[in-house]
Scaffold this motif. Structure first.
Motif, PDB file in Angstrom:
ATOM      1  N   ILE A   1      54.482  57.554  33.462  1.00 36.80           N
ATOM      2  CA  ILE A   1      53.383  56.600  33.314  1.00 36.80           C
ATOM      3  C   ILE A   1      53.824  55.204  33.717  1.00 36.80           C
ATOM      4  CG2 ILE A   1      51.970  55.414  31.576  1.00 36.80           C
ATOM      5  CD1 ILE A   1      51.624  58.107  30.201  1.00 36.80           C
ATOM      6  N   ILE A   2      55.016  54.792  33.303  1.00 33.55           N
ATOM      7  CA  ILE A   2      55.495  53.455  33.642  1.00 33.55           C
ATOM      8  C   ILE A   2      55.747  53.338  35.140  1.00 33.55           C
ATOM      9  CG2 ILE A   2      57.422  51.853  33.338  1.00 33.55           C
ATOM     10  CD1 ILE A   2      57.483  52.725  30.402  1.00 33.55           C
ATOM     11  N   ASP A   3      56.342  54.364  35.745  1.00 34.76           N
ATOM     12  CA  ASP A   3      56.555  54.333  37.196  1.00 34.76           C
ATOM     13  C   ASP A   3      55.236  54.305  37.956  1.00 34.76           C
ATOM     14  OD1 ASP A   3      59.257  54.348  36.818  1.00 34.76           O
ATOM     15  OD2 ASP A   3      59.486  56.517  37.158  1.00 34.76           O
ATOM     16  N   LEU A   4      54.280  55.113  37.499  1.00 35.37           N
ATOM     17  CA  LEU A   4      52.973  55.135  38.153  1.00 35.37           C
ATOM     18  C   LEU A   4      52.270  53.798  38.006  1.00 35.37           C
ATOM     19  CD1 LEU A   4      50.985  57.000  39.641  1.00 35.37           C
ATOM     20  CD2 LEU A   4      50.008  57.549  37.415  1.00 35.37           C
ATOM     21  N   TYR A   5      52.382  53.189  36.829  1.00 34.95           N
ATOM     22  CA  TYR A   5      51.768  51.881  36.626  1.00 34.95           C
ATOM     23  C   TYR A   5      52.376  50.831  37.555  1.00 34.95           C
ATOM     24  CZ  TYR A   5      51.181  47.243  34.785  1.00 34.95           C
ATOM     25  OH  TYR A   5      50.942  45.911  34.687  1.00 34.95           O
ATOM     26  N   THR A   6      53.686  50.837  37.705  1.00 33.33           N
ATOM     27  CA  THR A   6      54.294  49.835  38.586  1.00 33.33           C
ATOM     28  C   THR A   6      53.865  50.049  40.031  1.00 33.33           C
ATOM     29  OG1 THR A   6      56.294  51.188  38.753  1.00 33.33           O
ATOM     30  CG2 THR A   6      56.291  49.443  37.110  1.00 33.33           C
ATOM     31  N   GLN A   7      53.719  51.305  40.454  1.00 33.99           N
ATOM     32  CA  GLN A   7      53.243  51.563  41.812  1.00 33.99           C
ATOM     33  C   GLN A   7      51.796  51.101  41.988  1.00 33.99           C
ATOM     34  OE1 GLN A   7      55.033  52.739  44.379  1.00 33.99           O
ATOM     35  NE2 GLN A   7      56.831  52.754  43.062  1.00 33.99           N
ATOM     36  N   ILE A   8      50.941  51.421  41.018  1.00 34.30           N
ATOM     37  CA  ILE A   8      49.535  51.019  41.108  1.00 34.30           C
ATOM     38  C   ILE A   8      49.412  49.499  41.052  1.00 34.30           C
ATOM     39  CG2 ILE A   8      47.329  51.064  39.857  1.00 34.30           C
ATOM     40  CD1 ILE A   8      47.919  53.957  39.179  1.00 34.30           C
ATOM     41  N   ALA A   9      50.206  48.853  40.198  1.00 39.18           N
ATOM     42  CA  ALA A   9      50.151  47.393  40.101  1.00 39.18           C
ATOM     43  C   ALA A   9      50.578  46.753  41.415  1.00 39.18           C
ATOM     44  CB  ALA A   9      51.033  46.915  38.951  1.00 39.18           C
ATOM     45  N   GLY A  10      51.618  47.286  42.041  1.00 40.10           N
ATOM     46  CA  GLY A  10      52.054  46.732  43.324  1.00 40.10           C
ATOM     47  C   GLY A  10      51.022  46.918  44.416  1.00 40.10           C
ATOM     48  N   ILE A  11      50.460  48.112  44.509  1.00 35.72           N
ATOM     49  CA  ILE A  11      49.461  48.380  45.547  1.00 35.72           C
ATOM     50  C   ILE A  11      48.200  47.568  45.309  1.00 35.72           C
ATOM     51  CG2 ILE A  11      47.939  50.186  46.469  1.00 35.72           C
ATOM     52  CD1 ILE A  11      50.255  52.155  45.979  1.00 35.72           C
ATOM     53  N   SER A  12      47.738  47.497  44.057  1.00 39.57           N
ATOM     54  CA  SER A  12      46.512  46.745  43.782  1.00 39.57           C
ATOM     55  C   SER A  12      46.710  45.251  44.015  1.00 39.57           C
ATOM     56  CB  SER A  12      46.036  46.999  42.351  1.00 39.57           C
ATOM     57  OG  SER A  12      46.930  46.441  41.416  1.00 39.57           O
ATOM     58  N   THR A  13      47.911  44.746  43.756  1.00 37.76           N
ATOM     59  CA  THR A  13      48.165  43.330  44.003  1.00 37.76           C
ATOM     60  C   THR A  13      48.156  43.019  45.499  1.00 37.76           C
ATOM     61  OG1 THR A  13      49.468  43.198  41.981  1.00 37.76           O
ATOM     62  CG2 THR A  13      49.790  41.451  43.587  1.00 37.76           C
ATOM     63  N   VAL A  14      48.778  43.877  46.279  1.00 39.21           N
ATOM     64  CA  VAL A  14      48.778  43.670  47.725  1.00 39.21           C
ATOM     65  C   VAL A  14      47.364  43.757  48.279  1.00 39.21           C
ATOM     66  CG1 VAL A  14      49.537  44.683  49.916  1.00 39.21           C
ATOM     67  CG2 VAL A  14      51.162  44.398  48.055  1.00 39.21           C
ATOM     68  N   LEU A  15      46.607  44.762  47.846  1.00 43.32           N
ATOM     69  CA  LEU A  15      45.241  44.903  48.338  1.00 43.32           C
ATOM     70  C   LEU A  15      44.347  43.760  47.869  1.00 43.32           C
ATOM     71  CD1 LEU A  15      44.648  48.736  48.010  1.00 43.32           C
ATOM     72  CD2 LEU A  15      44.978  47.411  50.080  1.00 43.32           C
ATOM     73  N   ALA A  16      44.536  43.295  46.641  1.00 41.77           N
ATOM     74  CA  ALA A  16      43.737  42.170  46.157  1.00 41.77           C
ATOM     75  C   ALA A  16      44.054  40.910  46.955  1.00 41.77           C
ATOM     76  CB  ALA A  16      43.990  41.937  44.674  1.00 41.77           C
ATOM     77  N   GLY A  17      45.319  40.699  47.262  1.00 39.17           N
ATOM     78  CA  GLY A  17      45.673  39.543  48.091  1.00 39.17           C
ATOM     79  C   GLY A  17      45.092  39.638  49.487  1.00 39.17           C
ATOM     80  N   LEU A  18      45.153  40.814  50.078  1.00 39.99           N
ATOM     81  CA  LEU A  18      44.596  41.009  51.418  1.00 39.99           C
ATOM     82  C   LEU A  18      43.087  40.812  51.428  1.00 39.99           C
ATOM     83  CD1 LEU A  18      45.103  41.938  54.370  1.00 39.99           C
ATOM     84  CD2 LEU A  18      44.644  44.256  53.565  1.00 39.99           C
ATOM     85  N   MET A  19      42.410  41.413  50.467  1.00 39.65           N
ATOM     86  CA  MET A  19      40.955  41.272  50.419  1.00 39.65           C
ATOM     87  C   MET A  19      40.545  39.849  50.048  1.00 39.65           C
ATOM     88  SD  MET A  19      40.012  44.053  51.553  1.00 39.65           S
ATOM     89  CE  MET A  19      38.287  43.713  51.446  1.00 39.65           C
ATOM     90  N   SER A  20      41.360  39.154  49.268  1.00 35.45           N
ATOM     91  CA  SER A  20      41.074  37.744  48.967  1.00 35.45           C
ATOM     92  C   SER A  20      41.178  36.902  50.229  1.00 35.45           C
ATOM     93  CB  SER A  20      42.044  37.223  47.920  1.00 35.45           C
ATOM     94  OG  SER A  20      41.871  37.907  46.720  1.00 35.45           O
ATOM     95  N   ALA A  21      42.184  37.192  51.027  1.00 37.98           N
ATOM     96  CA  ALA A  21      42.316  36.458  52.288  1.00 37.98           C
ATOM     97  C   ALA A  21      41.118  36.709  53.196  1.00 37.98           C
ATOM     98  CB  ALA A  21      43.613  36.867  52.985  1.00 37.98           C
TER      99      ALA A  21
END
Length: 123
Positions: free
Chosen positions: A49-69
């Motif tokens: 669960i912790i590993d999956l959360y860190t992967q999801i957090a990283g991917i969602s942060t990158v996508l949120a930054g890209l979509m914000s741009a």
């Protein structure tokens, strides 16, 4: 037309088919190698669960930054106020969704294990 195709063709060979299938199942059962777990199931689930959360957090942060741009560029390059307002609304939605996704993940990965022993009664 012969109505007894099953009885005529497969019927005499049915004991042979049955014995081959059963022999195959017995051989498969005998050749399987048991796997013994090194850790407790709940410890493994917690690390997953912790590993999956860190992967999801990283991917969602990158996508949120890209979509914000993309939303900011769309707001800056648009030619009317309606499109600018829509771009800023999308920017708000992106960051609200990012906060919800990461908040739920952080709650599941880090907060819930802290309360795991509180629901037990000890005499």
């Amino acid at each position: 037309m012969n109505k007894h195709i099953f009885r005529d063709r497969i019927g005499p060979n049915l004991p042979r088919y049955y014995s081959r299938v059963m022999m195959l199942l017995i051989i498969c059962a005998c050749l399987t190698i048991p796997a013994f777990a090194v850790q407790d199931l709940f410890a493994v689930a917690k690390t997953i669960i912790i590993d999956l959360y860190t992967q999801i957090a990283g991917i969602s942060t990158v996508l949120a930054g890209l979509m914000s741009a993309v939303a900011v560029i769309g707001a800056k390059l648009s030619n009317n106020q309606h499109k600018v307002d829509q771009a800023w609304d999308w920017l708000k939605r992106i960051w609200i969704c990012w906060a919800i996704i990461n908040g739920i993940g952080a709650f599941i990965a880090y907060i819930v294990p802290k309360f795991s022993g509180l629901a037990t009664l000890t005499p």
